[in-house]
Design a protein around this motif. Structure first.
Motif, PDB file in Angstrom:
ATOM      1  N   GLY A 117      69.708  34.709  32.330  1.00 19.41           N
ATOM      2  CA  GLY A 117      68.610  35.513  30.840  1.00 19.41           C
ATOM      3  C   GLY A 117      69.184  36.775  31.331  1.00 19.41           C
ATOM      4  N   SER A 118      69.044  37.767  31.837  1.00 20.50           N
ATOM      5  CA  SER A 118      69.466  38.613  32.208  1.00 20.50           C
ATOM      6  C   SER A 118      70.554  39.050  31.359  1.00 20.50           C
ATOM      7  N   GLU A 119      71.879  38.614  32.098  1.00 20.36           N
ATOM      8  CA  GLU A 119      73.000  38.977  31.407  1.00 20.36           C
ATOM      9  C   GLU A 119      73.393  38.655  29.867  1.00 20.36           C
ATOM     10  N   ALA A 120      72.549  37.179  29.799  1.00 17.43           N
ATOM     11  CA  ALA A 120      72.864  37.421  28.468  1.00 17.43           C
ATOM     12  C   ALA A 120      73.102  38.328  27.525  1.00 17.43           C
ATOM     13  N   ASP A 121      71.340  39.148  27.731  1.00 14.73           N
ATOM     14  CA  ASP A 121      70.497  40.020  27.589  1.00 14.73           C
ATOM     15  C   ASP A 121      71.472  41.065  27.466  1.00 14.73           C
TER      16      ASP A 121
END
Length: 223
Positions: free
Chosen positions: A33-37
């Protein structure tokens, strides 16, 4: 068209990457999720395929932050939790569509086509500009109803220009929309693609104008 897949199941992600790339999309993948954000904050995409059960940041939090930044990119949620509550929460946060795992790749591709059309503000898969027609579903182009033989990269380039017909598109914008992470494409390569596309579609009133030092514009020449 450029798509971001946020999915931590590598087997599923690989299948989606193969399927969508073979359909002519430029596709990038992140597994948390952090990479997506971070990717969504730094790059422009035409569609986000978002798993909810992501590590480091839940998919719904990614979606919430995306919409808080004012982004209207279409979002297709994937989840193993096929509950009414999850669907309602995702849709209320701004998701555009929902698919429960397992799912058919054929159905997913159809939903991707529908969502990318919606993102362009069109219910039709056909984009028209004078005698030039691009079929986003079949990934083919026609001039006066005669099919034009275009490579996958030329088709993607034409699609970007058609989406912005009459407006300037910079070389940097073309690289951003056509190329995946790690794909080295220089401004000179963009010029080569433009040259090849011109030879095939500049018939009658259709023209790709060069604004020196700035970019390109798909135009119709007045009779």
């Amino acid at each position: 068209m450029r798509i971001l897949i946020a999915e931590d199941d590598q087997v599923l992600a690989d299948g989606l990457l193969r399927s969508l790339r073979s359909a002519g999309y430029a596709v990038d993948h992140v597994a948390s999720g952090s990479e997506a954000d971070a990717a969504l904050a730094a790059h422009e995409f035409d569609l986000l395929i978002l798993d909810l059960g992501l590590p480091k940041m839940h998919g719904l939090e990614v979606l919430k932050k995306l919409r808080a930044r004012g982004s209207a990119v279409p979002v297709l949620i994937l989840t193993a939790a096929d509950s009414i509550e999850q669907r309602v929460k995702g849709l209320d946060l701004g998701a555009d569509d929902y698919m429960a795992k397992p799912f058919s790749l054929q159905e997913l591709e159809a939903r991707v086509r529908a969502l990318t059309r919606r993102g362009l503000g069109s219910a039709s898969s056909l984009i028209k500009h004078g005698p030039l027609t691009f079929d986003a579903t079949g990934r083919v182009a026609y001039i006066n109803e005669q099919m034009v033989d275009l490579s996958a990269r030329e088709l993607s380039l034409l699609e970007v220009l058609l989406q912005r017909a009459g407006r300037l598109v910079s070389k940097d914008q073309l690289v951003e929309r056509l190329c995946e992470w790690g794909e080295e494409v220089s401004n000179n390569a963009i010029e080569v693609y433009i040259h090849r596309l011109r030879k095939k579609i500049e018939q009658g009133p259709i023209r790709i104008a060069t604004v020196r030092g700035l970019g390109y514009c798909l135009e119709k020449i007045a009779a």
